[in-house]
Design an enzyme around this catalytic site. Structure first.
Site, PDB file in Angstrom:
ATOM      1  N   LYS A  48      -1.606   7.932   5.067  1.00  0.00           N
ATOM      2  CA  LYS A  48      -1.168   8.764   3.949  1.00  0.00           C
ATOM      3  C   LYS A  48      -2.254   9.786   3.617  1.00  0.00           C
ATOM      4  O   LYS A  48      -1.994  10.970   3.498  1.00  0.00           O
ATOM      5  CB  LYS A  48      -0.860   7.871   2.745  1.00  0.00           C
ATOM      6  CG  LYS A  48      -0.403   8.627   1.528  1.00  0.00           C
ATOM      7  CD  LYS A  48       0.052   7.693   0.416  1.00  0.00           C
ATOM      8  CE  LYS A  48       0.355   8.522  -0.829  1.00  0.00           C
ATOM      9  NZ  LYS A  48       0.799   7.714  -1.960  1.00  0.00           N
ATOM     10  N   GLU A  59     -11.276   3.129   8.760  1.00  0.00           N
ATOM     11  CA  GLU A  59     -10.925   2.330   9.950  1.00  0.00           C
ATOM     12  C   GLU A  59      -9.875   3.063  10.788  1.00  0.00           C
ATOM     13  O   GLU A  59      -9.957   3.109  12.021  1.00  0.00           O
ATOM     14  CB  GLU A  59     -10.344   0.965   9.538  1.00  0.00           C
ATOM     15  CG  GLU A  59     -11.233   0.119   8.667  1.00  0.00           C
ATOM     16  CD  GLU A  59     -11.019   0.382   7.175  1.00  0.00           C
ATOM     17  OE1 GLU A  59     -10.686   1.525   6.794  1.00  0.00           O
ATOM     18  OE2 GLU A  59     -11.220  -0.551   6.386  1.00  0.00           O
ATOM     19  N   GLY A  67       1.550   3.932  -0.554  1.00  0.00           N
ATOM     20  CA  GLY A  67       1.300   3.454   0.809  1.00  0.00           C
ATOM     21  C   GLY A  67       2.077   2.187   1.131  1.00  0.00           C
ATOM     22  O   GLY A  67       2.743   2.092   2.158  1.00  0.00           O
ATOM     23  N   ARG A  68       2.033   1.209   0.216  1.00  0.00           N
ATOM     24  CA  ARG A  68       2.687  -0.075   0.501  1.00  0.00           C
ATOM     25  C   ARG A  68       4.201   0.019   0.378  1.00  0.00           C
ATOM     26  O   ARG A  68       4.913  -0.924   0.703  1.00  0.00           O
ATOM     27  CB  ARG A  68       2.123  -1.159  -0.413  1.00  0.00           C
ATOM     28  CG  ARG A  68       2.220  -0.862  -1.899  1.00  0.00           C
ATOM     29  CD  ARG A  68       1.365  -1.822  -2.695  1.00  0.00           C
ATOM     30  NE  ARG A  68       1.292  -1.493  -4.111  1.00  0.00           N
ATOM     31  CZ  ARG A  68       0.429  -0.618  -4.648  1.00  0.00           C
ATOM     32  NH1 ARG A  68      -0.395   0.048  -3.865  1.00  0.00           N
ATOM     33  NH2 ARG A  68       0.415  -0.392  -5.948  1.00  0.00           N
ATOM     34  N   GLU A  81      -1.083  -6.019  -4.208  1.00  0.00           N
ATOM     35  CA  GLU A  81      -1.707  -4.729  -4.514  1.00  0.00           C
ATOM     36  C   GLU A  81      -1.003  -4.081  -5.713  1.00  0.00           C
ATOM     37  O   GLU A  81      -1.591  -3.275  -6.427  1.00  0.00           O
ATOM     38  CB  GLU A  81      -1.662  -3.790  -3.285  1.00  0.00           C
ATOM     39  CG  GLU A  81      -2.651  -2.642  -3.374  1.00  0.00           C
ATOM     40  CD  GLU A  81      -2.837  -1.900  -2.051  1.00  0.00           C
ATOM     41  OE1 GLU A  81      -3.853  -2.105  -1.374  1.00  0.00           O
ATOM     42  OE2 GLU A  81      -1.957  -1.086  -1.692  1.00  0.00           O
ATOM     43  N   HIS A 116       4.833 -28.126   9.098  1.00  0.00           N
ATOM     44  CA  HIS A 116       3.862 -28.932   9.839  1.00  0.00           C
ATOM     45  C   HIS A 116       2.432 -28.500   9.528  1.00  0.00           C
ATOM     46  O   HIS A 116       1.509 -28.875  10.240  1.00  0.00           O
ATOM     47  CB  HIS A 116       4.144 -28.841  11.338  1.00  0.00           C
ATOM     48  CG  HIS A 116       5.481 -29.431  11.688  1.00  0.00           C
ATOM     49  ND1 HIS A 116       5.675 -30.773  11.899  1.00  0.00           N
ATOM     50  CD2 HIS A 116       6.706 -28.855  11.801  1.00  0.00           C
ATOM     51  CE1 HIS A 116       6.953 -30.995  12.154  1.00  0.00           C
ATOM     52  NE2 HIS A 116       7.605 -29.845  12.095  1.00  0.00           N
ATOM     53  N   LYS A 120     -14.594   0.108  -0.864  1.00  0.00           N
ATOM     54  CA  LYS A 120     -14.667   1.249   0.068  1.00  0.00           C
ATOM     55  C   LYS A 120     -15.936   2.055  -0.180  1.00  0.00           C
ATOM     56  O   LYS A 120     -16.621   2.474   0.756  1.00  0.00           O
ATOM     57  CB  LYS A 120     -13.456   2.172  -0.109  1.00  0.00           C
ATOM     58  CG  LYS A 120     -12.152   1.624   0.416  1.00  0.00           C
ATOM     59  CD  LYS A 120     -11.064   2.704   0.286  1.00  0.00           C
ATOM     60  CE  LYS A 120      -9.679   2.110   0.383  1.00  0.00           C
ATOM     61  NZ  LYS A 120      -8.610   3.063   0.114  1.00  0.00           N
TER      62      LYS A 120
HETATM   63  O1  F6P Z   1      -7.034   0.472   0.777  1.00  0.00           O
HETATM   64  C1  F6P Z   1      -5.741   0.330   0.325  1.00  0.00           C
HETATM   65  C2  F6P Z   1      -4.867   1.451   0.799  1.00  0.00           C
HETATM   66  O2  F6P Z   1      -5.085   2.584   0.048  1.00  0.00           O
HETATM   67  C3  F6P Z   1      -3.412   1.025   0.742  1.00  0.00           C
HETATM   68  O3  F6P Z   1      -2.829   1.237  -0.473  1.00  0.00           O
HETATM   69  C4  F6P Z   1      -2.844   1.834   1.845  1.00  0.00           C
HETATM   70  O4  F6P Z   1      -1.634   1.294   2.261  1.00  0.00           O
HETATM   71  C5  F6P Z   1      -3.928   1.713   2.889  1.00  0.00           C
HETATM   72  O5  F6P Z   1      -5.117   1.750   2.156  1.00  0.00           O
HETATM   73  C6  F6P Z   1      -3.912   2.758   3.963  1.00  0.00           C
HETATM   74  O6  F6P Z   1      -4.129   4.038   3.456  1.00  0.00           O
HETATM   75  P1  F6P Z   1      -3.796   5.331   4.317  1.00  0.00           P
HETATM   76  O7  F6P Z   1      -2.347   5.301   4.658  1.00  0.00           O
HETATM   77  O8  F6P Z   1      -4.167   6.481   3.447  1.00  0.00           O
HETATM   78  O9  F6P Z   1      -4.631   5.294   5.578  1.00  0.00           O
END
Ligand code: F6P
Length: 679
Positions: free
Chosen positions: A303, A309, A363-364, A450, A481, A606
């Site tokens: 987003k 990462e 994002g979620r 979240e 199990h 972060k």
């Molecule tokens: O660190 C949490 C977050 O901001 C989530 O809300 C989001 O889904 C994820 O990181 C990934 O963010 P992006 O889509 O900006 O890479």
């Protein structure tokens, strides 16, 4: 541009130009949809299409003669008064927590009544059972195994009214900036709205924008699947690696896992592979293992396009592509999904080859935007994703219009509030009796935790209760199990049992008394009763259980669960399930008075990681240890020193941009463990 995009060598996807096929798809004949005045909800007037049979109400399925009617419907809607501002007004009173309301206090008192009951007795009441069953567009839900009476339900509905739940739901659908700390609307529902709908954000109908992107996805994914869009060496792009994290990964992975064994979806995916790359170098190796750069398309999903990462993984895979195919191949082999087209460009991906979404999609909550639809349409075809969107919209439509008592996400959300805030159950287990739902719990973990794991209310006042739930889960019967022991005899953890009538894979062996799916589902039925009913000492004695074992073999019962039965798991019902959980989480947050749509709690880590990154970089380059002057506490300082000491023992080859194709089998995956080793 469209013509150019059709050329196999063109690196540019047709943008905002409706493809003939997409336009035709909009006009595909389907059952006639009639428009009627639907009704009002607390003074909010809105129109609504007559409910059509299941799976027949989405964008590609609207009869052309209805389009005029739809336009008319939109116009009426635009003229309708917007949702009252009571949302803001009602909540603006600082310090006024729902926990201070008479309705909340009444529920607290009612809890002592419920404590005197046992599900063993409550379950005998057929009238109560009837009050605890809902069926919505094929989803059958029985929550009679919750620790509730009919009175509890009424009291929870009173609480919902006190919390202005209806207004908040309407405020969400109306594009109000209910994500107030980020000053954003919350409109993931718009990403699955059919073109006849109109959803306004700051005076602009966003549904056409959504469908422009969907058209672009349809056009691009069909070009790739039809082998019109080829790789830089002229080979078809059969493999897709989607790079992303959190919401840019978990939702799409959940849907992919749900569909990969669905018959129709599987057929549509013949000859294609979709992999997700999310976290670390091991994940890079796994997702690229045995892939050929010549036939691989990479989708970078972020987003913000800043997530550390994701961007490092994107640069890594870019290097892998460029090492084999050269810099110019990036245009054909890498596309992006983002709200930040400027950074997409800076990364080196042509913004024309990017698929947009908007800041009003969290994002979620983004799996129904290009975040999920692009990779899923590449794998399963656009038609499959349309079914998925239609399923989600079916629940959206229900959520915005059904009376609270009949509203499935509302009822489930209220029951979760009851379990967390009144029965003091901090966790919830998500237990699908369906292996294809293996990634539902990991996705809902993010959606729920979240969203509702907050310490303050929407106005910044400290919450006088704990919000949110600890979500976890595994497909049954594997969970039985492993951790069910704790659920049966240890802690009380409300469970969601999810099953299907039809399995994606039918196996019925000659000579077996039940089919393989029946075997699984027998557990689905039995576990809920084992939790609710338990087993008494009297029952054990009647079975001649030795006295010494009675305490160990007694099950207290009275442990809440609910059962969700789907006709089958396919693209449509996967969409329904997704929306059901998303809205349930929203209901919980609305009642608790939270902002369920921000996530400030992820920021601090972060920022600290960024600081640590600079220190580690400096220390490793200079071969020095971390010192107190680096400003870290002694524990972190020595933890990093331990790590760096270990790293100093490893011998790495010089930083390489070149990845071997068969990366897992390569020696480079096994860095030597002592300085004396050589590569
Ligand atoms: O660190 C949490 C977050 O901001 C989530 O809300 C989001 O889904 C994820 O990181 C990934 O963010 P992006 O889509 O900006 O890479």
């Amino acid at each position: 541009m469209v013509a150019a995009a059709m050329s196999s060598r063109s690196p540019v996807i047709g943008t905002r130009v409706r493809s003939p096929s997409a336009t035709a798809a909009r006009k595909t004949a389907l059952p006639v949809q009639k428009s009627v005045f639907f009704g009002s909800c607390r003074g909010v007037v809105f129109n609504k299409a007559v409910r059509l049979p299941r799976q027949s109400r989405h964008r590609a399925q609207i009869k052309s003669e209805d389009e005029a009617e739809a336009v008319e419907e939109k116009e009426q809607k635009e003229e309708s008064p917007s949702v009252s501002s009571s949302f803001d007004e009602a909540m603006a009173k600082k310090g006024e927590s729902i926990a201070n309301s008479a309705e909340w206090k009444a529920l607290m008192e009612h809890k002592s009544e419920i404590d005197k009951t046992h599900l063993r007795d409550l379950m005998r009441d057929e009238k109560r059972w009837k009050a605890c069953v809902r069926e919505v567009d094929g989803i059958y839900c029985d929550f009679s195994r919750q620790r509730i009476t009919e009175e509890t339900l009424e009291m929870l509905l009173d609480l919902a009214k006190k919390a202005n739940l209806e207004e908040k739901i309407q405020a969400m659908f109306s594009g109000e900036h209910i994500n107030s700390t980020e000053d954003r609307a919350v409109l993931h529902v718009a990403t699955r709205a059919p073109p006849t709908e109109s959803i306004m954000v700051e005076g602009k109908d966003v549904v056409p924008d959504v469908h422009d992107v969907l058209d672009k996805i349809k056009y691009f994914t069909e070009s790739v699947r039809n082998e019109e869009w080829l790789g830089s060496t002229g080979k078809p792009l059969k493999d897709v690696v989607a790079i992303g994290i959190g919401g840019s990964f978990l939702g799409p992975l959940f849907v992919h896992t749900a569909l990969s064994t669905d018959k129709a979806s599987k057929e549509a995916a013949t000859g294609r592979r979709l992999r997700f790359l999310s976290v670390d170098p091991v994940d890079v190796a796994r997702s690229l293992n045995n892939l050929d750069p010549e036939t691989t398309l990479v989708v970078v999903v972020s987003k913000t396009f800043t997530t550390a990462e994701t961007m490092l993984n994107a640069r890594t895979v870019r290097a892998w592509l460029v090492a084999s195919l050269g810099e110019s191949a990036v245009a054909q082999h890498m596309v992006a999904v983002s709200t930040n087209l400027k950074l997409v460009k800076e990364f080196g991906i042509d913004p024309n080859n990017a698929f947009a979404f908007w800041d009003w999609v969290g994002g979620r909550y983004s799996v129904c935007s290009a975040v999920g639809i692009l990779p899923l349409a590449l794998q399963y075809g656009f038609d499959t994703t349309e079914q998925f969107l239609a399923g989600a919209w079916s629940i959206d439509d229900h959520f915005r219009s059904a009376p609270l008592k009949e509203n499935l996400p509302v009822m489930l959300g209220l029951l979760s509030v009851w379990n967390v805030s009144f029965l003091d159950c901090p966790a919830r287990a998500i237990l699908p009796y369906c292996q294809a739902l293996a990634k539902l719990a990991p996705h809902i973990q993010q959606v729920s935790m979240e969203s509702n794991g907050k310490g303050v209310d929407i106005h910044g006042n400290r919450l006088p209760f704990e919000s949110g739930e600890i979500d976890f889960g595994e497909p049954g019967t594997n969970g039985q199990h492993s951790f069910y022991q704790l659920i049966h005899q240890g802690r009380v953890i409300p469970c969601d049992f999810i099953g299907t009538v039809k399995s994606q894979q039918s196996v019925y062996l000659k000579g077996e008394i039940v089919s393989n799916h029946d075997e699984l589902m027998c557990n689905f039925f039995a576990q809920a009763d084992a939790l609710a009913m338990g087993k008494t000492a009297v029952e054990l004695r009647s079975e001649s259980c030795p006295d010494s074992l009675i305490p160990h073999k007694t099950f207290t019962g009275n442990r809440p669960s609910l059962s969700i039965l789907l006709p089958e798991l396919n693209a449509y019902s996967t969409g329904q399930l997704l929306a059901l959980y998303e809205h349930r989480v929203a209901v919980q947050g609305f009642v608790w008075g939270l902002n369920s749509f921000d996530q400030w709690g992820v920021e601090l880590g972060k920022v600290l990681a960024s600081r640590v990154r600079s220190i580690v970089n400096d220390a490793r380059n200079k071969g020095r240890r971390i010192e107190s002057s680096d400003g870290l506490n002694v524990s972190t300082q020595e933890l990093i020193n331990k790590y760096l000491d270990g790293k100093a023992e490893l011998l790495y080859p010089e930083a390489m941009d070149v990845f071997p194709c068969d990366i897992l089998d390569s020696d480079y995956c096994n860095p030597p463990t002592s300085k004396s080793s050589s590569i």
